[in-house]
Design a protein around this motif. Structure first.
Motif, PDB file in Angstrom:
ATOM      1  N   LEU B  34     105.630  10.905  17.937  1.00 50.37           N
ATOM      2  CA  LEU B  34     105.960  11.287  16.561  1.00 50.37           C
ATOM      3  C   LEU B  34     106.846  10.252  15.877  1.00 50.37           C
ATOM      4  O   LEU B  34     107.524   9.462  16.526  1.00 50.37           O
ATOM      5  CB  LEU B  34     106.684  12.640  16.563  1.00 50.37           C
ATOM      6  N   HIS B  35     106.822  10.308  14.555  1.00 45.16           N
ATOM      7  CA  HIS B  35     107.783   9.545  13.757  1.00 45.16           C
ATOM      8  C   HIS B  35     108.990  10.436  13.535  1.00 45.16           C
ATOM      9  O   HIS B  35     108.841  11.625  13.256  1.00 45.16           O
ATOM     10  CB  HIS B  35     107.168   9.138  12.418  1.00 45.16           C
ATOM     11  N   VAL B  36     110.172   9.872  13.635  1.00 45.55           N
ATOM     12  CA  VAL B  36     111.383  10.690  13.509  1.00 45.55           C
ATOM     13  C   VAL B  36     112.382  10.053  12.554  1.00 45.55           C
ATOM     14  O   VAL B  36     112.370   8.842  12.327  1.00 45.55           O
ATOM     15  CB  VAL B  36     112.070  10.906  14.888  1.00 45.55           C
ATOM     16  N   PHE B  37     113.231  10.895  12.042  1.00 48.03           N
ATOM     17  CA  PHE B  37     114.271  10.449  11.107  1.00 48.03           C
ATOM     18  C   PHE B  37     115.434  11.424  11.251  1.00 48.03           C
ATOM     19  O   PHE B  37     115.240  12.626  11.185  1.00 48.03           O
ATOM     20  CB  PHE B  37     113.726  10.494   9.678  1.00 48.03           C
ATOM     21  N   GLU B 220     104.494   0.636  21.150  1.00 49.09           N
ATOM     22  CA  GLU B 220     105.757   1.178  21.627  1.00 49.09           C
ATOM     23  C   GLU B 220     106.812   1.177  20.513  1.00 49.09           C
ATOM     24  O   GLU B 220     106.932   0.211  19.755  1.00 49.09           O
ATOM     25  CB  GLU B 220     106.255   0.342  22.800  1.00 49.09           C
ATOM     26  N   GLN B 221     107.555   2.260  20.442  1.00 44.79           N
ATOM     27  CA  GLN B 221     108.547   2.417  19.378  1.00 44.79           C
ATOM     28  C   GLN B 221     109.970   2.346  19.940  1.00 44.79           C
ATOM     29  O   GLN B 221     110.200   2.597  21.127  1.00 44.79           O
ATOM     30  CB  GLN B 221     108.365   3.789  18.707  1.00 44.79           C
ATOM     31  N   VAL B 222     110.909   2.041  19.053  1.00 46.76           N
ATOM     32  CA  VAL B 222     112.329   2.119  19.409  1.00 46.76           C
ATOM     33  C   VAL B 222     113.038   2.976  18.361  1.00 46.76           C
ATOM     34  O   VAL B 222     112.613   3.031  17.207  1.00 46.76           O
ATOM     35  CB  VAL B 222     113.001   0.720  19.463  1.00 46.76           C
ATOM     36  N   LEU B 223     114.069   3.661  18.803  1.00 41.97           N
ATOM     37  CA  LEU B 223     114.834   4.521  17.904  1.00 41.97           C
ATOM     38  C   LEU B 223     116.201   3.881  17.688  1.00 41.97           C
ATOM     39  O   LEU B 223     116.943   3.664  18.642  1.00 41.97           O
ATOM     40  CB  LEU B 223     115.016   5.900  18.535  1.00 41.97           C
ATOM     41  N   LEU B 224     116.526   3.561  16.449  1.00 40.60           N
ATOM     42  CA  LEU B 224     117.846   2.984  16.216  1.00 40.60           C
ATOM     43  C   LEU B 224     118.324   3.209  14.784  1.00 40.60           C
ATOM     44  O   LEU B 224     117.555   3.614  13.920  1.00 40.60           O
ATOM     45  CB  LEU B 224     117.909   1.512  16.633  1.00 40.60           C
ATOM     46  N   LYS B 389     125.250   7.151   5.321  1.00 39.85           N
ATOM     47  CA  LYS B 389     123.921   7.705   5.602  1.00 39.85           C
ATOM     48  C   LYS B 389     123.087   6.703   6.404  1.00 39.85           C
ATOM     49  O   LYS B 389     122.639   6.999   7.498  1.00 39.85           O
ATOM     50  CB  LYS B 389     123.210   8.049   4.291  1.00 39.85           C
ATOM     51  N   LEU B 390     122.920   5.512   5.860  1.00 41.52           N
ATOM     52  CA  LEU B 390     122.107   4.498   6.538  1.00 41.52           C
ATOM     53  C   LEU B 390     122.757   4.070   7.856  1.00 41.52           C
ATOM     54  O   LEU B 390     122.080   3.783   8.837  1.00 41.52           O
ATOM     55  CB  LEU B 390     121.918   3.291   5.612  1.00 41.52           C
ATOM     56  N   SER B 391     124.068   4.071   7.856  1.00 41.92           N
ATOM     57  CA  SER B 391     124.797   3.684   9.060  1.00 41.92           C
ATOM     58  C   SER B 391     124.422   4.562  10.247  1.00 41.92           C
ATOM     59  O   SER B 391     124.209   4.082  11.350  1.00 41.92           O
ATOM     60  CB  SER B 391     126.301   3.795   8.790  1.00 41.92           C
ATOM     61  N   GLY B 392     124.328   5.877   9.997  1.00 38.23           N
ATOM     62  CA  GLY B 392     124.137   6.794  11.124  1.00 38.23           C
ATOM     63  C   GLY B 392     122.737   7.337  11.258  1.00 38.23           C
ATOM     64  O   GLY B 392     122.453   8.075  12.201  1.00 38.23           O
ATOM     65  N   GLU B 393     121.848   7.003  10.320  1.00 40.29           N
ATOM     66  CA  GLU B 393     120.511   7.592  10.438  1.00 40.29           C
ATOM     67  C   GLU B 393     119.692   6.813  11.453  1.00 40.29           C
ATOM     68  O   GLU B 393     119.681   5.594  11.486  1.00 40.29           O
ATOM     69  CB  GLU B 393     119.814   7.673   9.076  1.00 40.29           C
TER      70      GLU B 393
END
Lengths: 311, 631
Positions: B34-37, B220-224, B389-393
């Motif tokens: 999935l795509h996450v936010f 492959e995805q990364v979450l950051l 917001k952008l810092s922690g999303e």
């Protein structure tokens, strides 16, 4: 091969090299103690084998800030009170550069006091010369952090209610590992102390008494002075914190009673410099960072090397 | 609105591990295809106080938080400060449940820890649940955690229950647990996860329709987070020195840099204050190392003097400013876009700096690199301005996004050979600040180089750096320094793809203008408005300075009216646009929000409708319309 060939260059160095070819008109008044610092530096630097281009002189704002206008080295004339953070970072970036910071008593003990405390605490390998004339000169004679209690000026018309700062004691408690006081009127001692400070591996602080003949006429010309190393009355161990502390306290009080005590007050050759501490915990490279940008073969690390943790 | 999306909100007290629980859950969803936010809401406290993280997950790309959410896991605040209902901060014990109900969508799911929370303490809970058709599951998560491990593991029990209710496989969650822990703690957590999962499956009948969406990633995805990508951009651009002082939310970038710089042979310095921090970055850069510093609004205020010094001495440096709600201490953990003018103009004299405002996690990486490139090529300070917001999303990007070539080029620096050829004055001082240059840039030497000595000074100076108040020299130097901004604009226009992000049909009737972190919410609003029959296009602006005059003019010319969406009270970006273009004041209405929460797409939609209908009646709470100039 180094990209910084002025560093560590072995050659004969003339004292003249530190005098700018086109000397800008000095903005210091005749009889100003600042000339004494300039002269002592010009004498000391060739004797410790430093060339103009391996020295970075970082100054603050005030009469003292003009030092690097009249001393031929790389220079960074920064902003009021901020010479130390600029200077210590330059040293971290390229430890081969000989970094000398300078400023006045207002610059270093007043507005820049926080940086003075922390740079001493961290024991950066550099020299810091404070031109102490007990007055704000360039802004025309206001009371400064080292002006005596009761000092009258246009901004303190009833006389200052504040006791002056104790620069030597503060330096000691903050962590400086070489602390001395000298005076413009004592050129030989000044030169020797500057040489020792440059050679010292750690934060070397020199409280340099520079008479101000224009705005601080009431103050003494710092004569006669006593060299505490030469005088039997002041026998103490400069390697001992407690004895040094007592001697400093005495000298700080004496100054306002007309007795000018100068010399070395504290020397700690054992304490590692900040650079050494930082290398010991693996947070500073062995090779000067500034060199890396000229190394065509260096394989620059990439964020892609860090990305696995995000998978 | 997406048909099939999960917006999972995990709520508890600060210090209850909400953040790490949500990180792992978001990663599990990402690994499942999935795509996450994520969106993080927390108080400025170490222990206790209502906090939540929202994870929005869908098969397709997710750019923003959603409107409300559809699954609440209420864990309870184990550090609740004052349980009295009439206390100043309200009844904190029940907040993880009570505070979140207003935004829970109809038909949504509630799982709450009956070991800590009692629904009877919440006024009208049952009536509201019935009215909204919520599916409520009271589970003794604390009891379950205690039985098999420790009380703090109730988060794991909550995740297990979530997975059961959503028909979600435990595989990825278990893998992540195994990565993060070991020994008895891992064993206990795995048991609790499975027990909770089984208990819910066995003992409850489900009537809800919500299931975890399914999806598949091509690669492959990364979450950051935005903070991660700013740090990674800096590292890839050869930044090897940072100096800082902790301040929320800037601390994230500082932490990531401090943890990674030693591995890359760089130096991180935590120093006595932000004046020192920026001054150190200037000092290191002066000596030849690519350097950065940063802070949030209050700390950035302290940097204004070293920033001006960098402008005057033409020392390259990159500063990042992570905005939070002001003025003064403001709301330390809440986002706002109120520091734009602060960042553009702080410090005495005419400002001379580059300012970029990335809109997404990906842009944060690219624009940080561009900020370094411009700073070092043009010897000018560059600022990357973003917000809490952008810092922690956290969002997913293809891992290949970071497979880039590094660029450690220190920019306009001469070698000793080049210095030998360059101009010097009679005394041998190098002409560091030439009057005549092609693009305003006069190459520099570095301390320790042979033949390169000069004086850098915050005073006005002549070509070799000596202090000079000569009027003719003054104008030469000022004009040359200011010319650099024009050269940068030209290079950005001609050499690179635009840093502005356009979205929607090119021939649209209406425009939505935003800058920085609100880009995703605005783009989602564009989709919804166009689906509803409107004709809308958006521009997410990143170049704050030098201003993208040409692009903004073209955009404003192309639409009949525009709504400028920003998170502050004084329409700062609209003001900048009017100042830079001298036109279009009557074309731009503002939609403003400054209550500490970022825009939801639906709020932008309502703002647009309010403008079209000329009625603020249906405007979302917490948003405000600022009419166009002249209205």
């Amino acid at each position: 091969m180094s990209a910084f060939n002025a560093i560590g260059e072995e050659r004969d160095i003339e004292r003249d090299e530190f005098t700018p070819g086109i000397e800008p008109q000095p903005t210091w008044c005749p009889g100003c103690g600042d000339f004494g610092v300039l002269k002592a530096l010009k004498q000391a630097l060739p004797e410790v084998g430093r060339t103009p281009e391996e020295v970075l002189t970082v100054t603050g704002i005030g009469c003292s800030g003009k030092l690097n206008s009249y001393l031929e080295t790389y220079g960074f004339h920064t902003i009021h009170g901020r010479s130390l953070p600029v200077a210590r970072a330059a040293k971290l970036a390229n430890p081969g550069v000989e970094v000398i910071a300078a400023g006045g008593d207002g610059d270093g003990y007043g507005i820049g006091g926080n940086h003075f405390v922390h740079t001493a605490r961290e024991n950066h390998d550099m020299t810091y010369i404070v031109f102490n004339n007990e007055i704000f000169g360039l802004t025309k004679g206001q009371t400064s952090p080292t002006s005596p209690k009761g000092h009258k000026s246009k901004t303190q018309p009833s006389g200052s209610a504040k006791t002056p700062i104790r620069p030597l004691s503060q330096s000691l408690t903050s962590g400086a590992s070489y602390i001395a006081r000298t005076a413009a009127v004592n050129p030989n001692q000044a030169k020797e102390i500057i040489m020792e400070a440059i050679e010292h591996d750690g934060f070397a602080h020199i409280d340099f008494l520079t008479q101000c003949p224009t705005w601080n006429k009431d103050a003494k010309q710092y004569v006669p002075y006593i060299d505490i190393q030469e005088n039997d009355e002041y026998d103490f161990d400069i390697h001992d914190r407690r004895e040094a502390s007592e001697m400093m306290y005495k000298a700080e009080d004496a100054l306002y009673e007309g007795e000018v005590l100068t010399g070395r007050f504290y020397v700690d050759d054992e304490r590692p410099s900040y650079q050494e501490e930082k290398r010991a915990i693996g947070e500073m490279p062995e090779e000067p960072l500034a060199e890396r940008y000229f190394d065509d073969d260096y394989e620059w690390e990439r964020s892609a090397d860090l990305i696995d943790r995000h998978k | 609105m997406t048909d099939n999306e999960l917006i999972w909100r995990v709520a508890g007290g600060s210090g209850d591990g909400i953040d790490s629980t949500s990180q792992n859950f978001a990663k599990a969803l990402m690994r499942a295809g999935l795509h996450v936010f994520t969106h993080r809401h927390y108080p400025s406290r170490i222990r206790g106080g209502h906090t939540y993280v929202e994870i929005r997950a869908a098969e397709h790309e997710v750019k923003s938080r959603g409107d409300g959410y559809n699954f609440l896991l209420a864990l309870g605040d184990s550090f609740a400060r004052n349980p009295k209902e009439n206390a100043y901060y309200g009844n904190e014990e029940t907040k993880p449940l009570s505070e979140n109900l207003d935004e829970l969508r109809e038909g949504g799911i509630i799982v709450y820890d009956s070991g800590l929370l009692d629904a009877e303490d919440i006024p009208n809970f049952e009536e509201r649940a019935e009215e909204n058709n919520w599916h409520v599951f009271d589970l003794d998560l604390r009891g379950l955690a205690k039985e098999h491990g420790r009380e703090v593991m109730r988060n794991t029990a909550g995740v297990g229950a979530t997975a059961a209710l959503l028909d979600m496989d435990l595989e990825h969650i278990e893998d992540l647990m195994e990565d993060a822990m070991g020994g008895d703690i891992l064993e206990a957590n795995l048991t609790i996860l499975q027990e909770s999962y089984e208990t819910v499956k066995d003992e409850y009948d489900f009537e809800h329709d919500l299931r975890v969406p399914t999806g598949d990633h091509d690669e492959e995805q990364v979450l950051l987070s935005g903070s991660n990508s700013i740090a990674y951009g800096a590292l890839d651009e050869g930044c090897r020195f940072i100096a800082g002082y902790p301040m929320t939310p800037w601390t994230d970038v500082f932490t990531i840099m401090s943890q990674n710089l030693p591995k890359f042979g760089g130096i991180s310095e935590q120093v006595e204050d932000e004046i020192a921090a920026a001054a150190l970055a200037v000092g290191a850069s002066h000596a030849g190392v690519k350097s950065m510093s940063g802070s949030s609004g209050g700390g950035f205020a302290l940097m204004s003097e070293p920033l001006g010094l960098a402008e005057m001495t033409e020392t390259p440096v990159v500063l990042v400013e992570a905005m939070r709600a002001g003025p003064s201490t403001g709301m330390p953990t809440k986002p706002e876009q109120g520091d734009l003018e602060h960042v553009l103009y702080s410090s005495q004299g005419d400002s001379n700096r580059v300012v970029f405002a990335p809109g997404t996690v990906g842009e944060a990486y690219d624009q940080t690199r561009m900020a370094f490139k411009m700073a070092y090529d043009y010897q000018i300070p560059s600022i990357v301005i973003f917000d809490q917001k952008l810092s922690g999303e956290n969002t997913n990007l293809p891992a290949s996004f970071f497979d880039r070539e590094p660029n450690a080029d220190p920019g306009s620096v001469l070698t000793e050979e080049e210095i030998a050829e360059a101009a010097h004055d009679e005394s041998g001082k190098f002409h560091r600040f030439l009057h005549e240059t092609e693009n305003g840039v006069s190459p520099r030497s570095l301390p320790g180089q042979k033949g390169g000595r000069y004086l850098a000074t915050g005073n006005e100076h002549n070509q070799s750096g000596h202090i000079s108040e000569d009027p003719e020299n003054r104008v030469y130097q000022m004009d040359r320094r200011m010319q650099k901004l024009d050269s940068i604009r030209e290079e950005l226009n001609e050499e690179y793809e635009t840093q502005q992000t356009y979205y929607g049909p090119e021939d649209a009737e209406y425009g939505l203008i935003t800058w920085g972190s609100q880009q995703g919410a605005v783009e989602e609003a564009v989709d919804r408005l166009n689906d509803a029959g409107h004709s809308v296009r958006s521009i997410g602006v990143s170049d704050m300075m030098p201003f993208p005059e040409q692009e903004m003019t073209e955009f404003l010319e192309s639409v009949e009216e525009a709504l400028v969406v920003e998170m502050n009270a004084t329409a700062q970006f609209r003001g900048l646009t009017q100042k830079e273009l001298g036109l279009y004041g009557d074309k731009m209405t503002s939609l403003l929000k400054y209550n500490g929460n970022p825009f939801e797409p639906g709020e932008v939609v309502k703002g647009f409708e309010a403008q079209i209908d000329d009625s603020t009646e249906n405007l979302a709470t917490g948003t405000r319309i600022e009419p166009a100039a002249g209205d």
